[in-house]
Design a protein around this motif. Structure first.
Motif, PDB file in Angstrom:
ATOM      1  N   ALA A 135      -6.030   4.291  -5.149  1.00  0.00           N
ATOM      2  CA  ALA A 135      -4.152   3.407  -5.000  1.00  0.00           C
ATOM      3  C   ALA A 135      -4.611   2.159  -5.010  1.00  0.00           C
ATOM      4  CB  ALA A 135      -3.111   4.288  -5.828  1.00  0.00           C
ATOM      5  N   ALA A 187       2.548   1.727  -3.652  1.00  0.00           N
ATOM      6  CA  ALA A 187       1.180   1.834  -4.476  1.00  0.00           C
ATOM      7  C   ALA A 187       0.564   3.290  -4.337  1.00  0.00           C
ATOM      8  CB  ALA A 187       0.114   1.274  -4.276  1.00  0.00           C
ATOM      9  N   THR A 188       0.906   4.532  -2.973  1.00  0.00           N
ATOM     10  CA  THR A 188       0.798   5.493  -2.777  1.00  0.00           C
ATOM     11  C   THR A 188       1.942   6.503  -2.793  1.00  0.00           C
ATOM     12  OG1 THR A 188       0.559   4.917  -0.249  1.00  0.00           O
ATOM     13  CG2 THR A 188      -0.793   4.667  -1.427  1.00  0.00           C
ATOM     14  N   THR A 227       0.968  -1.352  -0.027  1.00  0.00           N
ATOM     15  CA  THR A 227      -0.341  -0.085   0.183  1.00  0.00           C
ATOM     16  C   THR A 227       0.690   0.948   0.127  1.00  0.00           C
ATOM     17  OG1 THR A 227      -1.967  -1.146   0.744  1.00  0.00           O
ATOM     18  CG2 THR A 227      -1.784   0.664   1.475  1.00  0.00           C
ATOM     19  N   ALA A 257      -4.715  -1.164  -5.986  1.00  0.00           N
ATOM     20  CA  ALA A 257      -3.573  -2.217  -5.260  1.00  0.00           C
ATOM     21  C   ALA A 257      -4.085  -3.898  -4.868  1.00  0.00           C
ATOM     22  CB  ALA A 257      -2.376  -1.575  -4.455  1.00  0.00           C
TER      23      ALA A 257
END
Ligand code: SF4
Lengths: 630, 339
Positions: free
Chosen positions: A212, A158-159, A155, A216
């Motif tokens: 996002a 992805a961000t 996470t 993901a």
């Protein structure tokens, strides 16, 4: 009936079809498990599955992070056929940290899929959960199907280009979990993305991070080759019609509003914040353009007293609470019994005594509803039995209150209040007319007698302030209020012993007579010759029904009677009970209904109890019935 | 169409129910004062509601030919709040004693005042529990010997007006059962006030606390012991007008000889001061009915009325969203159809 699901061109060819699945999201109470559970539920509802949910969260808003006490979970059961409970044991557990894993492991049967956030198994996480060894190491989870996924780090990765603070990025990991589950169970994606967009419109960074993270999670499922294929659960063949998903407290609100509209009365709701009833206050407070007045009172007693004042002034007056609040309202409820004014008390039962288990379910207020006032002070009791059925129960409670000018207790509970299920949206125009006529003229020469009764219902006239010539005083002192067959109905104070006894009997008769105005016992006995009858009330309906299905699947016979009215009982209940050799009464208390029916009908009703703050499992009911069948 | 003009009399406000207070009780004179006053006020009996709790005073509604509820102990302000919330057009009067309103019902009293519900709250203060036959009350003085305090009370009493002012009351006044004219003038002001009004009525319980207010109310002492507050006037009293109230160097009002400070040195009473500090200080000029005690209107200010604001929110939402449509709300989220 069959349902044609359009074939999704992007459907993974390896998709395996399941008839049902039970998923439990578990994490710390700060991890947003209720939120993703709700989302998954809404998605599945809109997709057309039948479903039932069981949220389970701690009483503290933020119990110490990472501890067992702080674990919050949300269980959802989705299926392609009609189901009645949130499911006995999950097929899939999502565990966001060690505490969530350990706290839920007892409910998992061998073979359950565990999806674990491996990023939160550092030494300090284990310490907070009180673990000396890491459950991911060694073979303590060998019986399960374990997938460890580094949810937090993926996470955050992805961000990372979005400019989100690392702390906020981590917090989006619940959407990663949701995304992964949506891939696993082929849920539609767009409604989630739309929802995130709407919900976080004011916080663009969080919006971007959650989006996002969700994507993901989905992509991880698709590409990680950890799981070999996705599953699907087709829409359920429910009764035709228009559906939505609903939790019990919302259904209660809609039922109360529908009753006010049918009765053509303004609705006044006075209440004091208390878990798990507060949402009723929140929801009604939004409906100002319905003319609904809500008041957050200074205390539970005031809430009841305010409602009584509003009833005197001609409103449909309602208060809502949970056990500790109901204790406090007793005196005011007894006043309403003496004044004979319409008044509905919603008790969303929770674990007691005292503060007890504020966020957990129980049905141990039956005796309180029945007898929890000084003196002989009977009132009708209506109980809801599924989340959506709270609508009908709320409407019925209002109908009785208005027609018989009496306080009515509506019992729901924490499980019904927060539990969700699909709801066949009712046709509001088809609801019965429960409108009332206020008194307009003197009824005793040129005097007005507030207790001159309707000979059939025994209800007294409802004359509201502002009506000329009908000025009257009512009070809690015993009164000349027989008001039948020429007897005094003036309502003047009377301390006469004979009058008091006659009034006590009359108030009891008025409530007992309602038996002629409620449905006969709701009985499910397929062949009519079952030996064992299961008698239930309230939210145990789902567990009992599921237990019965298991029994019947074994080609054994068992009957189920479920009570929607607990005072008075349906008038055929005694006959129904006497028809069976054995009666089992499962209750989430220590046997309150079983005592009532034993006392009333002299039948050998066997109590079967569970007081753990969670509903019975179907298998528990099944096992007990098998035992009785011998 | 013209409406018939009916002149009401005291009789129109008498219920005919026989009053059951002890002979000589101060409640009788308060009842008479109210029944004589109401015809003068522009109210119809059917638009009046008297709400009470429990206690001697709380029997009051039974004797009024209006709508009425004799409720439960302490809860009258809450019941009355419900009536006013449901029907802001009614005149709702609340009657209770010091035990009812300041002990068991203290919470409801302060919150009704804080919300500024349009209630006219009359508290008959006799500094004793009458109906339960003579126990000390939250306004009884320290040392009071009663059935429940055989060695004297050690409970520090409330000052009712200080409580009301502390609870943000917008109208606070005091009167007493020995002076019908004063009662009527005070009740009239109370009625005219828009919002919650609190009036303390010194009331003699001749059975359990006889003469509690003799030190200030006996005819021969009244002149020197009652301080009539009149808006816009210097606060001056005494049989010869020789006494007054002036503010000391700490800003606290104190009784002074007029000769010592001059008339210009006296405090000029201002009911409408937004800040309640001075009214509060005046309420504490006497802490027992043995010292010169102000009567009349202490405070009269305007603040939005609770139930009017409730109504305004409903109207604004109706205006903005149109009438509520339950079917639409139920179907407003995600729905699906099973064929
Ligand atoms: S007990 Fe006192 S207050 Fe009560 S009625 Fe008798 S005199 Fe009046």
């Amino acid at each position: 009936m069959t349902i044609d699901t359009p074939v999704d061109p992007n459907r993974d060819a390896r998709t395996e079809t399941l008839d049902r699945v039970v998923i439990r999201f578990a994490g710390d109470s700060g991890d947003g498990m209720q939120l993703v559970g709700d989302r998954f539920t809404e998605l599945s509802a809109a997709f057309g599955n039948d479903l039932a949910t069981l949220p389970n969260y701690p009483a503290e808003i933020r119990a110490p992070a990472g501890t067992i006490a702080g674990v919050s979970s949300f269980q959802v059961h989705i299926s392609d056929h009609d189901i009645v409970t949130p499911g006995d044991a999950p097929n899939v557990l999502i565990a966001m940290n060690p505490a969530a894993l350990i706290a839920n492991l007892n409910d998992m049967v061998p073979g359950t899929t565990l999806i674990i956030n491996s990023d939160s198994f550092e030494q300090r996480d284990l310490d907070k959960a009180g673990l000396t060894t890491n459950p991911l190491e060694g073979n303590s989870l060998a019986a399960f199907n374990v997938y460890t996924v580094p949810m937090t780090s993926i996470t955050v990765g992805a961000t990372k280009d979005l400019g989100v603070k690392p702390r906020d990025a981590e917090r989006s990991k619940n959407f990663f979990a949701l995304g992964l589950l949506c891939w696993m169970y082929t849920r539609p994606v767009k409604p989630v993305l739309d929802w995130i967009e709407k919900q976080f419109a004011a916080k663009p960074l969080i919006l971007a991070a959650n989006t996002a993270a969700f994507k993901a999670g989905r992509n991880f499922g698709e590409t990680a080759e950890l799981f070999d294929h996705p599953y699907e659960v087709r829409p359920a063949a429910l009764r035709p019609g228009n559906y939505r998903n609903v939790v019990g407290n919302s259904a209660t609100v809609y039922g109360l509003v529908a009753a006010a509209q049918s009765a053509k009365l303004p609705l006044v709701y006075a209440s004091y914040p208390i878990t798990p009833a507060s949402d009723i206050l929140h929801d009604l407070s939004k409906l100002k353009n319905f003319g609904i007045k809500t008041l957050q009172a200074e205390d539970e007693i005031a809430a009841a007293a305010i409602a009584i004042g509003a009833a005197f002034a001609g409103s449909l007056a309602i208060t809502g609470t949970s056990g500790p609040g109901l204790d406090l309202k007793s005196e005011a409820i007894a006043l309403a019994i003496s004044l004979e004014l319409p008044f509905v008390i919603v008790d969303v039962q929770r674990g007691g005594p005292s503060t007890g288990l504020p966020t957990k379910t129980e049905q141990a207020d039956l005796m309180l509803a029945m007898y929890g006032r000084h003196g002989e002070s009977p009132l009708p009791i209506v109980a809801a039995y599924t989340p959506s059925q709270c609508f009908d129960a709320a409407f019925e409670a209002c109908r009785l209150a208005i027609k018989y000018r009496t306080p009515v207790m509506l019992l729901t509970d924490g499980y019904l209040a927060n539990g969700a299920e699909p709801w066949l949206i009712p046709d509001l125009d088809a609801l019965p007319d429960i409108s009332v006529e206020f008194a307009t003229e003197p009824n005793h020469g040129d005097e007005f007698w507030p207790y001159l009764r309707d000979p059939e219902t025994l209800a007294r006239p409802w004359a509201i302030p502002g009506t000329p010539k009908l000025m009257h005083r009512i009070g809690g002192i015993e009164k000349s209020g027989i008001g039948l067959d020429g007897a005094d109905g003036s309502g003047s104070i009377s301390y006469s012993p004979e009058n008091h006894e006659a009034m006590v009997e009359l108030r009891a008769r008025k409530i007992a007579n309602i038996a002629n105005d409620i449905p006969l016992t709701m009985l499910d006995d397929e062949t009519g010759d079952a030996e064992v009858l299961v008698l239930g009330w309230g939210s145990t309906w789902g567990s009992i029904t599921a237990g019965l299905r298991r029994i019947r699947a074994r080609n054994l016979k068992v009957a189920h009677a479920h009570l929607t009215h607990l005072n008075p009982f349906p008038k055929d209940l005694g006959d129904v009970l006497r028809r069976y050799d054995k009666i089992l009464v499962p209750e989430m208390n220590l046997g309150q209904l079983s005592r009532l029916v034993r006392a009333e009908y002299l039948v050998d009703a066997q109590s079967y109890t569970k007081v753990q703050g969670v509903p019975f499992r179907a298998v528990e009911i099944e096992t007990k019935i098998l035992e009785m069948l011998g | 169409m013209t409406e018939e003009v009916v002149t009401l009399t005291k009789k129109d406000f008498e219920s005919g129910e026989e009053a059951r207070w002890c002979p000589g009780c101060g409640d009788y004179s308060i009842l008479t004062a109210v029944q004589m006053l109401l015809p003068e006020l522009d109210v119809k009996p059917e638009n009046m509601v008297f709400i009470s709790g429990i206690g001697c005073a709380a029997r009051f509604p039974y004797y009024m030919r209006t709508y009425g509820v004799h409720g439960i102990h302490g809860r009258a302000p809450a019941i009355a709040t419900g009536v006013a919330l449901a029907r802001p057009d009614l005149n709702v009067w609340v009657i209770g004693g010091d035990g009812d309103m300041l002990s068991i019902g203290g919470n409801h009293l302060i919150h009704a005042l804080r919300r500024n519900v349009n209630l006219k709250i009359m508290m008959f203060n006799n500094q004793i529990y009458g109906l339960t036959k003579g126990q000390y009350s939250p306004t009884s003085e320290i040392g009071k010997v009663t059935k429940s305090t055989p060695f004297g009370s050690i409970d520090y009493p409330f000052n009712p007006l200080s409580v009301a002012l502390g609870a943000e009351a917008t109208f606070v006044a005091r009167t007493h059962d020995m002076d019908r004219k004063h009662m009527q003038a005070t009740f009239k002001r109370m009625h005219e006030h828009k919002g919650a009004a609190f009036v303390e009525v010194f009331q003699n319980c001749n059975v359990f606390n006889d003469g509690a207010f003799d030190g200030i109310l006996k005819r021969d002492v009244r002149g020197d012991m009652l301080i009539q507050l009149t808006h816009g006037e210097p606060i001056r009293f005494g049989s010869e007008g020789q006494l007054g109230v002036a503010v000391n160097e700490f800003g606290e009002p104190r009784v002074v000889e007029v000769s010592a400070v001059g008339v210009e040195g006296l405090l000029v009473h201002d009911e409408h001061r937004a800040d309640p500090t001075l009214a509060f200080a005046l309420s504490r000029l006497a802490n027992s009915p043995t010292m010169p005690t102000p009567v009349g209107v202490f405070r009269d200010v305007q603040r939005p009325i609770y139930e009017v604001e409730v109504q305004a929110q409903l109207a604004a939402t109706l205006e903005r969203n149109g009438p509520g449509d339950l079917a639409k709300i139920i179907a407003s989220g995600a729905t699906w159809t099973v064929e």
